[in-house]
Scaffold this motif. Sequence first.
Motif: not given
Length: 247
Positions: A146-157
């Motif tokens: 599956k392609p990675y969606l940074p706006w939905a899946e990156a959660r650095p906090e």
Amino acid sequence: MTPMTAPLDSTADAFALTPIGRIESDYPDKFGIPRQPGLAPAARGRLVLLPPYDDPLTVRGLEAFSYLWLTFVFHHSPERWTPLVRPPRLGGNAKVGVFASRSTHRPNRLGLSLVELKGIDTSQGGVALELASHDLLDGTPVLDIKPYLPWAEARPEASAGFAPDAPPQCAVDFAAEAETTLAQREDAASLRALIRQVLAQDPRPAYRKGAETRVYGVRLRDVDVRFRALVNEAGETRLEVVEIVAV
Ligand code: SAH
């Protein structure tokens, strides 16, 4: 491919899954593979799709994504699992629940890795995805992409329990003999980077963290990287590549 119209039976005891492809990897052995894909960006691999999924239509548009999620099977892990595991990050002593860990010894043996997509090769008829920054053993069966969606899946906090930060890295040196072998290789730069990134994790078992006279071997690409551990006066571990042997 038979199109499936009926929903799967939610009470079924088992679901059959079919690999859509197999990994060709810089990592021929489990020993030394970093514990998460981002720890060794220099690791190269190919995901070769299997029929009938190897139709170039299945990956149309995928080249525009730079990272992918791969779901795969830990095919070299035992079927046996236990409710508690000992994560290496906790020194191999403390236990956490298997579902609170990324352990490879888990029910269903499913793995999940975020990997870099470098290119798509359709030149030989089928489809091969060129990957980097992965943590997959050679031969790993892949179940889905599956392609990675940074706006939905990156959660650095996000809070990250017993693994809040990247693991500490140790220094890596190359002895003269290892340098000579490297210099003769076409892939010298990328192999050097891979060796450095892999050894920086100190792949030795958790109970061996001091200096040792013993020489270890880690297989990368087509070589055996022989290394030993040294500790300086400040107590810092340094791994030295003693020699690089073709296998
Ligand atoms: N990113 C994955 C894997 C984390 S564990 C996830 O979170 O699900 C990483 C370890 O998996 C590596 O150190 C390697 O030793 C192991 N591994 C990789 N491919 C494997 C395979 N096919 N079978 C068993 N273990 C594997």
